[in-house]
Design a protein around this motif. Structure first.
Motif, PDB file in Angstrom:
ATOM      1  N   LYS A 137      14.077  28.163  -4.536  1.00 46.36           N
ATOM      2  CA  LYS A 137      15.292  28.986  -4.534  1.00 46.36           C
ATOM      3  C   LYS A 137      15.176  30.212  -5.429  1.00 46.36           C
ATOM      4  N   CYS A 138      14.475  30.099  -6.553  1.00 48.56           N
ATOM      5  CA  CYS A 138      14.385  31.231  -7.487  1.00 48.56           C
ATOM      6  C   CYS A 138      13.205  32.152  -7.194  1.00 48.56           C
ATOM      7  N   GLY A 139      12.328  31.775  -6.246  1.00 46.39           N
ATOM      8  CA  GLY A 139      11.219  32.632  -5.866  1.00 46.39           C
ATOM      9  C   GLY A 139       9.972  32.503  -6.713  1.00 46.39           C
ATOM     10  N   ALA A 140       9.936  31.539  -7.635  1.00 47.87           N
ATOM     11  CA  ALA A 140       8.757  31.374  -8.485  1.00 47.87           C
ATOM     12  C   ALA A 140       7.571  30.800  -7.718  1.00 47.87           C
ATOM     13  N   PHE A 141       7.830  30.133  -6.583  1.00 42.12           N
ATOM     14  CA  PHE A 141       6.759  29.532  -5.779  1.00 42.12           C
ATOM     15  C   PHE A 141       6.933  29.925  -4.326  1.00 42.12           C
ATOM     16  N   GLU A 142       5.789  30.200  -3.660  1.00 40.54           N
ATOM     17  CA  GLU A 142       5.803  30.506  -2.230  1.00 40.54           C
ATOM     18  C   GLU A 142       4.516  30.013  -1.590  1.00 40.54           C
ATOM     19  N   ALA A 143       4.648  29.440  -0.417  1.00 41.00           N
ATOM     20  CA  ALA A 143       3.489  29.010   0.370  1.00 41.00           C
ATOM     21  C   ALA A 143       3.765  29.321   1.834  1.00 41.00           C
ATOM     22  N   THR A 144       2.691  29.518   2.601  1.00 46.60           N
ATOM     23  CA  THR A 144       2.833  29.754   4.030  1.00 46.60           C
ATOM     24  C   THR A 144       2.075  28.679   4.806  1.00 46.60           C
ATOM     25  N   PHE A 145       2.493  28.496   6.043  1.00 42.97           N
ATOM     26  CA  PHE A 145       1.913  27.488   6.929  1.00 42.97           C
ATOM     27  C   PHE A 145       1.673  28.138   8.280  1.00 42.97           C
ATOM     28  N   ASP A 146       0.461  27.978   8.821  1.00 42.85           N
ATOM     29  CA  ASP A 146       0.102  28.690  10.045  1.00 42.85           C
ATOM     30  C   ASP A 146       0.314  27.867  11.313  1.00 42.85           C
ATOM     31  N   SER A 147       1.082  26.786  11.210  1.00 38.76           N
ATOM     32  CA  SER A 147       1.377  25.959  12.378  1.00 38.76           C
ATOM     33  C   SER A 147       2.689  25.229  12.141  1.00 38.76           C
ATOM     34  N   PRO A 148       3.263  24.678  13.196  1.00 43.10           N
ATOM     35  CA  PRO A 148       4.421  23.804  12.979  1.00 43.10           C
ATOM     36  C   PRO A 148       3.969  22.546  12.244  1.00 43.10           C
ATOM     37  N   PRO A 149       4.899  21.812  11.627  1.00 45.72           N
ATOM     38  CA  PRO A 149       4.520  20.567  10.950  1.00 45.72           C
ATOM     39  C   PRO A 149       3.887  19.573  11.908  1.00 45.72           C
ATOM     40  N   ARG A 150       2.981  18.774  11.379  1.00 48.86           N
ATOM     41  CA  ARG A 150       2.319  17.738  12.174  1.00 48.86           C
ATOM     42  C   ARG A 150       3.258  16.556  12.417  1.00 48.86           C
ATOM     43  N   VAL A 151       4.024  16.195  11.412  1.00 50.86           N
ATOM     44  CA  VAL A 151       4.991  15.100  11.486  1.00 50.86           C
ATOM     45  C   VAL A 151       6.232  15.514  10.706  1.00 50.86           C
ATOM     46  N   ILE A 152       7.405  15.143  11.219  1.00 58.88           N
ATOM     47  CA  ILE A 152       8.680  15.409  10.558  1.00 58.88           C
ATOM     48  C   ILE A 152       9.456  14.098  10.486  1.00 58.88           C
ATOM     49  N   PHE A 153      10.051  13.818   9.327  1.00 62.52           N
ATOM     50  CA  PHE A 153      10.893  12.626   9.199  1.00 62.52           C
ATOM     51  C   PHE A 153      11.751  12.740   7.942  1.00 62.52           C
ATOM     52  N   ASN A 156      -3.719  24.053   7.037  1.00 63.96           N
ATOM     53  CA  ASN A 156      -2.594  24.859   7.505  1.00 63.96           C
ATOM     54  C   ASN A 156      -1.787  25.492   6.378  1.00 63.96           C
ATOM     55  N   ASN A 157      -2.139  25.233   5.134  1.00 64.01           N
ATOM     56  CA  ASN A 157      -1.346  25.631   3.984  1.00 64.01           C
ATOM     57  C   ASN A 157      -2.074  26.662   3.124  1.00 64.01           C
ATOM     58  N   THR A 158      -1.353  27.736   2.770  1.00 63.12           N
ATOM     59  CA  THR A 158      -1.871  28.711   1.813  1.00 63.12           C
ATOM     60  C   THR A 158      -0.806  28.966   0.756  1.00 63.12           C
ATOM     61  N   VAL A 159      -1.143  28.759  -0.501  1.00 60.97           N
ATOM     62  CA  VAL A 159      -0.218  29.062  -1.589  1.00 60.97           C
ATOM     63  C   VAL A 159      -0.311  30.558  -1.866  1.00 60.97           C
ATOM     64  N   VAL A 160       0.831  31.248  -1.781  1.00 61.65           N
ATOM     65  CA  VAL A 160       0.899  32.694  -1.959  1.00 61.65           C
ATOM     66  C   VAL A 160       1.253  33.045  -3.396  1.00 61.65           C
ATOM     67  N   LYS A 161       2.173  32.276  -3.980  1.00 67.07           N
ATOM     68  CA  LYS A 161       2.649  32.562  -5.339  1.00 67.07           C
ATOM     69  C   LYS A 161       2.879  31.238  -6.056  1.00 67.07           C
ATOM     70  N   SER A 162       2.254  31.084  -7.211  1.00 72.24           N
ATOM     71  CA  SER A 162       2.400  29.849  -7.976  1.00 72.24           C
ATOM     72  C   SER A 162       2.164  30.149  -9.445  1.00 72.24           C
ATOM     73  N   ASP A 163       3.188  29.967 -10.242  1.00 72.06           N
ATOM     74  CA  ASP A 163       3.110  30.189 -11.679  1.00 72.06           C
ATOM     75  C   ASP A 163       3.027  28.828 -12.360  1.00 72.06           C
ATOM     76  N   LYS A 164       1.924  28.552 -13.034  1.00 77.58           N
ATOM     77  CA  LYS A 164       1.707  27.249 -13.656  1.00 77.58           C
ATOM     78  C   LYS A 164       2.851  26.846 -14.572  1.00 77.58           C
ATOM     79  N   GLU A 165       3.428  27.807 -15.269  1.00 74.99           N
ATOM     80  CA  GLU A 165       4.506  27.507 -16.217  1.00 74.99           C
ATOM     81  C   GLU A 165       5.788  27.065 -15.532  1.00 74.99           C
TER      82      GLU A 165
END
Length: 198
Positions: free
Chosen positions: A11-27, A70-79
């Motif tokens: 919600k605050c934008g400190a983390f972002e990741a992208t996915f190049d496909s739909p999810p494999r499983v949803i539940f 399918n996952n790429t982390v775009v933005k990730s701040d360890k703190e």
């Protein structure tokens, strides 16, 4: 990786990741482990994140499973990344943003990851909405089964396991899910959600 199909942000934008496909499983997971993490993180004073709760009163976790490729982390701040496990002996660190409280990954492993489905957006920025009804799994372990709505299964259905087991075994993945900010350095220092049901 090709252009992203879905994006996940806290919600605050400190983390972002992208996915190049739909999810494999949803539940929606109703197990006590997942629900206790939801309760522990989202009941904190000042929680302002995107909830991982599914759309009923059960407190279950809305999950989307991806293979690592399918996952790429775009933005990730360890703190800004915190971790929580269930019980002192817990083996699964759940990654969350410690600024807004958004649970990011219910599981983050080399071959696969379990994503907060509610934090996913489509390419147009609109929230990701699964097609059709979403199965509630592990309902035999629900804290209050009467609050679980929609399709239910006491365990993980075999048809879901058929999609999931190859990831656990490493088939069709390259183990590239290694964003170090999402793996705790010392499990003994990971926050603990108490086991309240024994």
């Amino acid at each position: 990786m090709s252009s992203p199909t879905l994006t996940m942000k806290c919600k605050c934008g400190a983390f972002e990741a992208t996915f190049d496909s739909p999810p494999r499983v949803i539940f929606n997971c109703q197990c006590r482990s997942c629900v206790s993490i939801v309760k522990s993180i989202e009941s904190r004073e000042g929680f302002s994140g995107t909830s991982i709760k599914c759309d009923d009163e059960s407190g279950g976790a809305a999950i989307a499973i991806y293979k690592s490729n399918n996952n790429t982390v775009v933005k990730s701040d360890k703190e800004s990344i915190g971790f929580m496990k269930v019980g002192e002996e817990g083996k699964i660190p759940r990654a969350y943003c410690n600024k807004c409280g958004t649970v990011l990954f219910n599981v983050y492993a080399p071959n696969w990851c379990a994503v907060n489905r509610n934090a996913l957006t489509n390419a147009d920025g609109e929230p990701f909405v699964p097609e059709g009804e979403v199965m509630n799994v592990n309902c035999k372990s629900a804290f209050d089964a009467s609050k679980v709505t929609g399709p239910k299964h006491n365990m993980v259905p075999f048809r879901m396991l058929l999609k999931f087991i190859p990831l656990l075994a490493g088939f069709g993945v390259d183990g590239s899910n290694t964003e170090e900010n999402l793996i705790p350095e010392d499990m003994s220092k990971v926050e603990v959600s108490p086991i309240t049901w024994e």
